[in-house]
Structure formats: C-alpha cells, structure tokens
Motif scaffolding. Structure first.
Motif, PDB file in Angstrom:
ATOM      1  N   ALA A  35       1.100  -1.526   0.052  1.00  0.00           N
ATOM      2  CA  ALA A  35       0.234   0.482   0.082  1.00  0.00           C
ATOM      3  C   ALA A  35       0.887   1.799  -0.186  1.00  0.00           C
ATOM      4  O   ALA A  35       0.538   2.098  -0.147  1.00  0.00           O
ATOM      5  N   PHE A  36       2.284   1.231   1.099  1.00  0.00           N
ATOM      6  CA  PHE A  36       2.998   2.326   0.947  1.00  0.00           C
ATOM      7  C   PHE A  36       3.062   2.948  -0.730  1.00  0.00           C
ATOM      8  O   PHE A  36       3.636   3.779  -0.963  1.00  0.00           O
ATOM      9  N   LEU A  38       2.338   2.441  -3.516  1.00  0.00           N
ATOM     10  CA  LEU A  38       1.089   2.959  -4.349  1.00  0.00           C
ATOM     11  C   LEU A  38       1.712   4.396  -4.029  1.00  0.00           C
ATOM     12  O   LEU A  38       1.501   5.725  -4.763  1.00  0.00           O
ATOM     13  N   VAL A  39       1.574   4.974  -2.773  1.00  0.00           N
ATOM     14  CA  VAL A  39       1.407   6.267  -2.644  1.00  0.00           C
ATOM     15  C   VAL A  39       2.703   6.926  -2.522  1.00  0.00           C
ATOM     16  O   VAL A  39       2.517   7.881  -3.205  1.00  0.00           O
ATOM     17  N   GLU A  40       3.576   6.267  -1.700  1.00  0.00           N
ATOM     18  CA  GLU A  40       5.017   7.176  -2.086  1.00  0.00           C
ATOM     19  C   GLU A  40       5.645   6.825  -4.024  1.00  0.00           C
ATOM     20  O   GLU A  40       5.757   8.080  -4.242  1.00  0.00           O
ATOM     21  N   MET A  42       3.268   7.600  -6.071  1.00  0.00           N
ATOM     22  CA  MET A  42       2.733   8.537  -7.083  1.00  0.00           C
ATOM     23  C   MET A  42       2.654  10.196  -6.312  1.00  0.00           C
ATOM     24  O   MET A  42       2.551  10.941  -7.565  1.00  0.00           O
ATOM     25  N   ALA A  43       3.202   9.778  -5.128  1.00  0.00           N
ATOM     26  CA  ALA A  43       3.437  11.222  -4.737  1.00  0.00           C
ATOM     27  C   ALA A  43       5.106  11.554  -4.814  1.00  0.00           C
ATOM     28  O   ALA A  43       5.498  12.646  -5.720  1.00  0.00           O
ATOM     29  N   ALA A  56      10.409   4.778  -2.886  1.00  0.00           N
ATOM     30  CA  ALA A  56       9.413   3.273  -3.939  1.00  0.00           C
ATOM     31  C   ALA A  56       9.334   2.668  -4.475  1.00  0.00           C
ATOM     32  O   ALA A  56       9.086   1.656  -4.366  1.00  0.00           O
ATOM     33  N   THR A 128       5.600  18.111   1.156  1.00  0.00           N
ATOM     34  CA  THR A 128       5.207  16.795   0.367  1.00  0.00           C
ATOM     35  C   THR A 128       6.304  14.948   1.202  1.00  0.00           C
ATOM     36  O   THR A 128       6.305  14.672   1.289  1.00  0.00           O
ATOM     37  N   VAL A 132       5.313  12.067   2.907  1.00  0.00           N
ATOM     38  CA  VAL A 132       5.026  10.804   3.184  1.00  0.00           C
ATOM     39  C   VAL A 132       6.419  10.063   3.485  1.00  0.00           C
ATOM     40  O   VAL A 132       5.946   9.038   3.370  1.00  0.00           O
TER      41      VAL A 132
END
Length: 329
Positions: A35-36, A38-40, A42-43, A56, A128, A132
C-alpha cells in the motif's frame, strides 16, 4: 592392504530447531508495504522527487523480498519425501540469497537514475516529501519490529528485517532531505539523498549476501567452531580418533553433522550416542547428527573400506559417502 571396516553404530538426532512461524508478520508487512509503495510512488511522480521514487522502488523490492522470504519459510515446513530426504528446508537459504541479489539490482537502478538527475535536477516539493517519507518511517519501523525476535537465529528472517530497517533509515534520510530542500531550495539535494540511500542499502546487504552465499555452499554455519566440535567428540569416552567430520546448514535455522568415531574398545551403547547427540545440540545447536562408530586398532589404512552400507532414519537415508559426494576410500 585394507582391512575390514566395522560399522557398529549409527545415530541420528532429531530436527529440533524448526524455524519460528512468522506467517502473520509476513502477511501484515507485505500488505502495509505494498500500500505504501503505491502512495509513495504516486507522490514521487506528482512532486517530481527522485528521493521518493527511489524509496518507492526500494520498498517495492522489499515487498518482493518479503514474498520471497515468506515463500522460503513456508517451503521449509514441507515434510521430507523420498526425493527430498531433508525436506525443502534449504529453500530458506535460497530465499535469503535471492533477497540479497534483489537488493543489489534495486541499488543499481536507484544509483543510475540519481546520477542522471544531477545533470538537471527538477524542483521538488519539500513538505510533501517529508510527510510521505514520515509515513514510511512508521510503516517500515513497525514491520521491522515484527521480525526483530527472529533476526539473530535465521538469516532468512534477518533478510526481511534488514529490508525493513534499511527502508526506515532511508525514509528518515528522505525526511531530512525534504527539510533541507525547504530551507535552501536546492534541488540537487534530492538526488544526493538518493545516493546516500544507495550506500545505506549496500552496507546492509553485504552481510546478508556473504552469509547466504556461504550457506548455499554448505560452509560450516556461523557460530559453530568445527575445531571445538571435533575436540568435544574426541573427549567422549573410548574415542581415540575423529575423522571425516562434516558440518553444514540444512536451512537458515538447522545444522547437520556427520562424523566417524574410532572406538577400539567396542561399541559403547545407546547411552553414549544419546549423550553425544545431546551435547552437539546443546553446545553447538546441531540438531541432526549422524555418528558412525568404528571398531579397530586405529590403523589409518583400515578406516576406509566400507562402501555401500546404508542407514535409515525416517525419510532420510545416508550411505558411506559424505554429504558433499566424496567417498571414503
């Protein structure tokens, strides 16, 4: 001229050092890190941060690493069979080796991209990046904690643990880099932090790579001194000589031993063998021992003339050939 070779006793100790079950830790750690990633990722794309993308990428390699280590641990639970007489416990060694190689590939990709970024570093949103990466510290730290208790005695678990600790340290470095970018507005800091990440990963990977390679080559496991093992066997009652001593890892948590003990006075009985097994397991962590008792006069020319003798223990079979394939002759 070779005389007779007396095989009057063989003994096997049980497999008592089974790896602890970290299935729950693997499942939770894999889900959190996936999950992380995907978030990282995209960030990193949105903010243009190479440090976030590098982290990431490393986290993605960690997800694969956790899956590999998990697979190795599950395969190690499979029982022995006619074909795999030791079971599949050595798959944990292969998993640790695969993890080390995977980390090296991740390092190469991160380093290449970071060097290219130095030529024309894009602007980066420092705040940001910090937020993250801060989440990454929590996730990686929590996952590492779940593997902490198994890291000392199992290099497969240590591989997973090191992945997580390295990621937590890397995320901390990214937070620091984001803060410096906010203060100085210097975009070159981002790829520079990526290269620091590379150094951290390399440092944490070297020991894992070295240990997994030596285990895969059936070297004596770390923490076992073969000279001390031989000395202990030589001091057993009636033993005048120890030869053909072999010690190797069956998995990342189990060790095996074979040895020939010359006892001219005759076979010492089961109590002798039970005591030898107990001492090998208690003092050296060797849970599977095969001891061959030889009765003779100690003449070296009479110690190697007994090919073809077989011995059984559950689903395991051993003959007068050493584990590494060399025959006594």
């Amino acid at each position: 001229m070779h005389g007779s070779h007396n095989h009057s006793g063989h003994s096997h100790a049980g497999h008592s050092h089974a790896p602890a079950d970290f299935g729950r830790a693997f499942a939770i750690g894999t889900a959190l890190n996936l999950a992380f990633v995907l978030v990282e990722g995209m960030a990193g794309i949105v903010t243009g941060s190479m440090a976030l993308l590098a982290d990431a990428g490393h986290n993605l390699s960690d997800v694969l690493g956790l899956l590999i280590a998990w697979g190795g641990a599950e395969l190690a639970k499979r029982p022995a069979s006619r074909r795999f007489t030791y079971g599949l416990s050595s798959s944990t060694i292969l998993a640790a080796l695969a993890n080390a190689v995977l980390l090296l590939f991740a390092v190469g990709a991160i380093a290449l991209e970071a060097v290219q970024r130095f030529q024309d570093p894009p602007p980066v949103a420092g705040l940001t990046v910090m937020i993250v990466a801060g989440i990454g510290i929590l996730i990686n730290g929590a996952t590492a904690f779940m593997f902490m208790r198994g890291r000392a005695g199992d290099i497969n678990i240590r591989g997973a643990y090191l992945h997580m600790v390295a990621d937590a340290a890397v995320s901390a470095g990214v937070v620091l880099g984001g803060g410096l970018i906010l203060l100085t507005n210097a975009s070159w800091i981002d790829p520079a932090i990526s290269l620091v990440i590379v150094a951290v990963i390399l440092w944490s990977t070297w020991g894992l790579l070295r240990d997994s390679v030596t285990m895969a080559l059936h070297a004596v496991p770390a923490g076992i001194d073969p000279e001390k093992v031989e000395d202990m066997l030589a001091t057993l009652p009636g033993v005048t000589r120890v030869h053909d001593l072999h010690i190797w890892p069956m998995s990342t948590t189990e060790s095996a031993l074979t040895a020939h003990l010359l006892i001219p006075g005759g076979h010492p009985g089961d109590a002798f063998l039970d005591d030898a097994q107990h001492r090998l397991e208690h003092d050296f962590g060797i849970g599977h021992a095969t001891l061959q008792i030889e009765v003779g006069d100690g003449d070296p020319c009479r110690l190697h003339n007994g090919h073809g003798h077989k011995q059984g223990h559950g689903n395991h079979q051993h003959d007068d050939h050493d584990h590494d394939g060399h025959s006594h002759g």
